[in-house]
Design an enzyme around this catalytic site. Structure first.
Site, PDB file in Angstrom:
ATOM      1  N   ASP A  81      -2.595   4.889   1.466  1.00 12.63           N
ATOM      2  CA  ASP A  81      -2.774   3.756   0.558  1.00 12.63           C
ATOM      3  C   ASP A  81      -2.892   4.361  -0.841  1.00 12.63           C
ATOM      4  OD1 ASP A  81      -3.263   1.168  -0.433  1.00 12.63           O
ATOM      5  OD2 ASP A  81      -5.429   1.467  -0.270  1.00 12.63           O
ATOM      6  N   GLU A  98       2.233   2.471   1.485  1.00 11.98           N
ATOM      7  CA  GLU A  98       2.363   1.097   1.023  1.00 11.98           C
ATOM      8  C   GLU A  98       3.285   1.041  -0.187  1.00 11.98           C
ATOM      9  OE1 GLU A  98      -0.947  -2.103   1.210  1.00 11.98           O
ATOM     10  OE2 GLU A  98      -1.096  -1.164  -0.758  1.00 11.98           O
ATOM     11  N   ASP A 126     -10.075   1.645   1.154  1.00  8.39           N
ATOM     12  CA  ASP A 126      -8.781   2.308   0.972  1.00  8.39           C
ATOM     13  C   ASP A 126      -8.388   3.104   2.217  1.00  8.39           C
ATOM     14  OD1 ASP A 126      -8.321   1.386  -1.702  1.00  8.39           O
ATOM     15  OD2 ASP A 126      -9.763   2.864  -2.411  1.00  8.39           O
TER      16      ASP A 126
END
Length: 165
Positions: free
Chosen positions: A7, A66, A138
């Site tokens: 992430d 991502e 996260d």
């Protein structure tokens, strides 16, 4: 197969490693990389070095990250993109195939709805990876990205090969 999920973030980058054996998923490790330094270059180098350490310690076979979303803060989006670029470069240097997933797709895969809240993602990651205690939101997002890749990674690799052919 061992999957590293990332992430991306400039201040805090979440990572999570899962093991996939057939349809079974298990938690290996997760954590946070915090950028150090006063200027952007130092901070990006710090993230790079920490990702290298994660790769060396956990030896993933594949990775997932991502995709960047554009928000109202253009400067923030650019900085996020730079951190994401460093992560992609680090993964490529390690020779890892990388899947890229939109935030809504990750949430829909893990939670069932594309606009899930952070708490919902954390809860569902814990349910899908028994014994997992994410070290922050996260890290939970990174684990969710890895889970998404476990479900869609092979299909994505096939479609990318078809596009290149």
């Amino acid at each position: 197969m061992r999957i590293l999920g990332i992430d991306p973030g400039l201040r805090t980058l979440g990572w999570g490693v899962i093991e996939q054996r057939g349809s079974r998923l298990s938690h290996v490790a997760n954590g946070l990389c915090h950028s150090d330094g006063d200027d952007l270059g130092e901070r990006l180098l710090s993230l790079h070095n920490q990702i290298v350490e994660v790769i060396e310690e956990y030896r993933p076979d594949q990775a997932a990250i991502e995709q960047t979303f554009v928000n109202k803060d253009g400067a923030g989006t650019l900085k996020l993109g730079q951190a994401r670029g460093v992560a992609l470069l680090t993964l490529a240097q390690a020779g890892l195939p990388v899947g890229e997933y939109a935030p809504n797709r990750v949430k829909k895969t893990v939670v069932g709805v594309g606009h899930a809240e952070k708490e919902q993602v954390i809860h569902m990651v814990k349910l899908q990876l028994p014994g997992c205690l994410p070290k922050g939101a996260d890290a939970a997002d990174a684990l969710a990205i890895a889970i998404c890749h476990a479900y869609y990674g092979s299909a994505q690799a096939l479609s990318q090969r078809e596009v290149r052919a």
